[in-house]
Structure formats: structure tokens, C-alpha cells
Scaffold this motif. Sequence first.
Motif, PDB file in Angstrom:
ATOM      1  N   VAL A 278       1.318  -1.099   0.139  1.00 49.04           N
ATOM      2  CA  VAL A 278       0.174   0.476  -0.693  1.00 49.04           C
ATOM      3  C   VAL A 278       0.940   1.188   0.297  1.00 49.04           C
ATOM      4  O   VAL A 278       0.059   2.584  -0.670  1.00 49.04           O
ATOM      5  N   TRP A 279       1.859   1.410   1.079  1.00 47.06           N
ATOM      6  CA  TRP A 279       2.671   2.261   1.316  1.00 47.06           C
ATOM      7  C   TRP A 279       4.237   1.775   0.903  1.00 47.06           C
ATOM      8  O   TRP A 279       4.684   0.357   1.265  1.00 47.06           O
ATOM      9  N   LEU A 297      -5.233  11.913  22.387  1.00 53.27           N
ATOM     10  CA  LEU A 297      -4.450  13.208  22.438  1.00 53.27           C
ATOM     11  C   LEU A 297      -4.819  14.219  21.595  1.00 53.27           C
ATOM     12  O   LEU A 297      -4.779  15.680  21.674  1.00 53.27           O
ATOM     13  N   TRP A 298      -4.812  13.926  20.247  1.00 49.90           N
ATOM     14  CA  TRP A 298      -4.392  13.916  19.462  1.00 49.90           C
ATOM     15  C   TRP A 298      -5.635  14.072  17.697  1.00 49.90           C
ATOM     16  O   TRP A 298      -5.807  13.304  17.201  1.00 49.90           O
ATOM     17  N   PRO A 299      -7.249  14.091  18.233  1.00 45.97           N
ATOM     18  CA  PRO A 299      -8.338  13.745  17.677  1.00 45.97           C
ATOM     19  C   PRO A 299      -7.651  13.625  15.738  1.00 45.97           C
ATOM     20  O   PRO A 299      -8.031  13.075  15.667  1.00 45.97           O
ATOM     21  N   SER A 300      -6.546  14.838  15.476  1.00 43.94           N
ATOM     22  CA  SER A 300      -6.626  14.865  13.688  1.00 43.94           C
ATOM     23  C   SER A 300      -5.752  13.908  13.490  1.00 43.94           C
ATOM     24  O   SER A 300      -6.106  13.808  12.233  1.00 43.94           O
ATOM     25  N   TRP A 301      -5.606  12.985  14.286  1.00 50.24           N
ATOM     26  CA  TRP A 301      -4.600  11.411  13.702  1.00 50.24           C
ATOM     27  C   TRP A 301      -5.273  10.579  13.948  1.00 50.24           C
ATOM     28  O   TRP A 301      -4.364  10.034  13.676  1.00 50.24           O
ATOM     29  N   ARG A 302      -6.535  10.377  14.444  1.00 50.62           N
ATOM     30  CA  ARG A 302      -7.516   9.285  14.684  1.00 50.62           C
ATOM     31  C   ARG A 302      -7.328   8.970  13.601  1.00 50.62           C
ATOM     32  O   ARG A 302      -7.416   9.191  11.517  1.00 50.62           O
ATOM     33  N   SER A 319      -1.231   8.955   6.529  1.00 48.41           N
ATOM     34  CA  SER A 319      -2.261   8.606   6.316  1.00 48.41           C
ATOM     35  C   SER A 319      -2.809   9.000   4.864  1.00 48.41           C
ATOM     36  O   SER A 319      -2.595   9.439   3.927  1.00 48.41           O
ATOM     37  N   GLY A 320      -4.482   8.754   4.969  1.00 51.12           N
ATOM     38  CA  GLY A 320      -5.087   9.159   3.873  1.00 51.12           C
ATOM     39  C   GLY A 320      -5.838   7.348   3.607  1.00 51.12           C
ATOM     40  O   GLY A 320      -5.015   6.351   3.859  1.00 51.12           O
ATOM     41  N   LYS A 326       2.665  11.611   5.518  1.00 47.78           N
ATOM     42  CA  LYS A 326       2.247  13.200   5.822  1.00 47.78           C
ATOM     43  C   LYS A 326       3.324  13.920   6.446  1.00 47.78           C
ATOM     44  O   LYS A 326       3.351  15.420   6.096  1.00 47.78           O
ATOM     45  N   GLU A 327       4.567  13.729   7.153  1.00 47.75           N
ATOM     46  CA  GLU A 327       5.087  14.486   8.095  1.00 47.75           C
ATOM     47  C   GLU A 327       6.356  13.170   8.056  1.00 47.75           C
ATOM     48  O   GLU A 327       6.003  12.243   8.690  1.00 47.75           O
ATOM     49  N   ARG A 328       7.080  13.991   8.918  1.00 42.29           N
ATOM     50  CA  ARG A 328       8.482  13.654   9.255  1.00 42.29           C
ATOM     51  C   ARG A 328       8.577  14.172  10.291  1.00 42.29           C
ATOM     52  O   ARG A 328       9.193  15.290  10.931  1.00 42.29           O
ATOM     53  N   LEU A 329       8.416  13.003  12.211  1.00 45.21           N
ATOM     54  CA  LEU A 329       8.561  14.003  13.624  1.00 45.21           C
ATOM     55  C   LEU A 329      10.260  13.919  13.982  1.00 45.21           C
ATOM     56  O   LEU A 329      10.317  12.235  14.488  1.00 45.21           O
ATOM     57  N   LYS A 330      10.146  14.713  14.150  1.00 48.60           N
ATOM     58  CA  LYS A 330      12.273  14.436  14.426  1.00 48.60           C
ATOM     59  C   LYS A 330      12.455  15.575  15.293  1.00 48.60           C
ATOM     60  O   LYS A 330      12.020  16.355  15.038  1.00 48.60           O
ATOM     61  N   GLY A 331      13.508  15.012  16.196  1.00 46.57           N
ATOM     62  CA  GLY A 331      13.738  15.934  17.434  1.00 46.57           C
ATOM     63  C   GLY A 331      15.151  15.288  17.576  1.00 46.57           C
ATOM     64  O   GLY A 331      15.969  13.939  17.494  1.00 46.57           O
ATOM     65  N   ALA A 332      15.659  16.009  18.996  1.00 38.82           N
ATOM     66  CA  ALA A 332      17.149  15.563  19.519  1.00 38.82           C
ATOM     67  C   ALA A 332      17.081  14.010  20.170  1.00 38.82           C
ATOM     68  O   ALA A 332      17.763  13.472  20.234  1.00 38.82           O
ATOM     69  N   ALA A 333      16.135  13.859  20.833  1.00 39.75           N
ATOM     70  CA  ALA A 333      15.697  12.225  21.175  1.00 39.75           C
ATOM     71  C   ALA A 333      15.626  11.039  20.040  1.00 39.75           C
ATOM     72  O   ALA A 333      15.520  10.064  19.675  1.00 39.75           O
ATOM     73  N   THR A 334      14.576  11.272  18.757  1.00 36.79           N
ATOM     74  CA  THR A 334      14.775  10.222  17.652  1.00 36.79           C
ATOM     75  C   THR A 334      15.524  10.131  16.819  1.00 36.79           C
ATOM     76  O   THR A 334      15.933   9.721  15.180  1.00 36.79           O
TER      77      THR A 334
END
Length: 365
Positions: A278-279, A297-302, A319-320, A326-334
Motif C-alpha cells: 500500500v506504501w 490526545l490529537w483527534p486530527s491524527w485518529r 494517512s489517507g 504526511k510528516e516526519r517528526l524529528k528531534g534531539a531524541a529521535t
Amino acid sequence: MTKIILLVIFLLSIASAHADTMDSSQGQLKLERMASGFDVPWAIDFLPNGAALVTERAGRLNYVLGQNKFRIKGVPRVVARGQGGLLDVLVPGDFHQSRQLFLTFSKSQGNGSGTALAVAALSNDFKRLTNLRVIFEASPSSSTSRHYGARVIESTDGTLFLTLGERGERDSAQDLSRHQGSVIHLNRNGGTPASNPFVTRRDSQPQIWSYGHRNPQGMAFDRRGRLWVVEHGAKGGDEINLIRKGANYGWPIISYGRHYSGAKIGEGTSKPGMQQPVWYWDPSIAPSGMMIYSGKLWPSWRGHFFVGSLKLDFLSRLSGESLTEKERLKGAATGRIREIAEAPDGSIWFASENDGAIYRLTPAN
């Protein structure tokens, strides 16, 4: 008074050392380090009291609740070599009554090893496993130390699904007489459900539900009860697959990746009778754990998919209907994310191999 002020400043500095923020499409996320000191944390699941259970590939199972962290005794003996060791942990829905936990691990088998599934009871003080028994082990064994798969998940009917990698022996994924390279379906006691697609075929392992997989290390059910897995490709071609009963997912005959040598894999990217992902990611991200979010906690991410990357140090959000990133979440701990899980309160937890720590994401406000 001065001493009190200094003490408050010191305590705040400790707290800030364990908390940070991360940008996202839903605003800033609060990032907290919940526990550290783990040697390759592999899996996270949650007990009804809110405690997290964390496996370490070296062969340890840990209990984490606030500042209370200790090692649980009585885990099975594992082959901690290469990608093998103590892998997934599952807290079933009836834990309140049964006290049971399920563990996947690499088990010694003659001159080789194989992926195994064990069940045990957790003591009332949470400190020991009792009545441990192995209810499934892959056959035949393999002399390699890679591609164990080993995610386990509970269906709504109480049966279990378990992913098995092809152990680096590519052709085994197309051989129904071998468990390797498959998703298997088991009754709670390790028995074979009569509804399995190959249960009446003498040339097949009756536990197989789908096959043609390379190394699936993430698995989740969506809101419609459909089963999904994410699996490693070779050089490119990491896949998210919607799992269908009896279906063939093509490895190593079809793939969107190439061998690490650069050589072409199999016959191309498609073939009649074989499922399409599918991806897929190309280049590879080295996907690990996968979670489909509830939206608490984040309804838009359901209903959105979250997948950890071992290679590129981020959380992928997809999603979809056709499932796109849609997004790549990244920070100092990832760094080198091995596992991602949703806690009962809707917070998102992940395990980082880089610093051997467990982190929690919540809304920053």
C-alpha cells in the motif's frame, strides 16, 4: 530561604533535562524521557495500572512506572546474537483475569535458532514470571542471526498474529513448508485455528496466514479490524502491507528495492497473484515498530499510522485511503527508533536505541 530557592532551581533543572519539545503539524509536542539505561530497547507495552513493560534484546524484561524501574525475573533463555534476543512483549486484553504476558524471542534450536513465542504469568508484585511455556517456535531452524521478525498482536477474537522474517534465506519466504517469511495465526494456547488458509494442505505449515514477507517488524490493527504490517526491504523497498488471508506478498520474486550489491531483485516490481504494498519507501528508512493512533490526545491524527525509522532517526506519520507519508517528526531524541506504542492515556511512546531510553510525547500545552 536561599537554600530553598537553590533547591527549587536544582529540581527544575533536573526536570528540564528530561523534557523537551518537538514541532509537528499539531503544534509543539512535549517530549519527556521516561526511563533510560536500556541495552537495545526493543518493545513497549502497557499494564492496566499504567506501567510500561520494556524488553531489551540482551534478554531482559523491565517494569517502568514513574521513578519505579526494575527487572522482571523468569524470562526465557534467549540467543542474544545478531538481531536475535528478547524481542516483543504483549499484554493481552484479559490481563486483569489471566495475569498472562506473551513474549517473542530467538530460541536455540540444535545448531541454529528460531523465532519462538512464550506465555507466562506475571506475579502480583510484578517482579517475576511464572509458569513459562513456549507455545510456538518456527520450523525449520536457521544458522543465521538476522531477520527474526517477531511482532505479536492480539485480535479481537483473542487469537494471535505473529510476524516471522525469512532469516536472510530469501527463497524460504515462498516455501509454504517453512514458517520463515510469513505472518502466522495462532490460537491463544498456540494451537492452529481451523480457519487458517493452508490448514488442510499437507505441503504447508498450517499456522501460516500470509507469506512472501522479508522481515516484518511492525504490526497493527486499524479501526476497521484490518491487519497491517511494515517490513524491511533490501536497498529500498521498505513496505507497508495490508494483510489478507492466504496472500503472497512477493519476496524475493518482486520488490521495489534492489540487493545491497545493486543487483536487481527477482522479476521486477509486480507479478500476477502477488500483492502490491500500500506504501513503500525508496530509499529505505529501515522501519521498525508501527502504531495506528486512536486520536485520544490529537483527534486530527485518529487512524493515522506512525512508523519508527532505525536509519534516518524520525517518526513517519502516514494517512489517507491510499496511505501516503504526511510528516516526519524529528528531534534531539529521535535517534534510531526501534519501537513506537500508544499508552492507555493516548500519549505516544517510543524507544531510542541511540541512548537506550524510552520517551513520551504529549501536547505541549
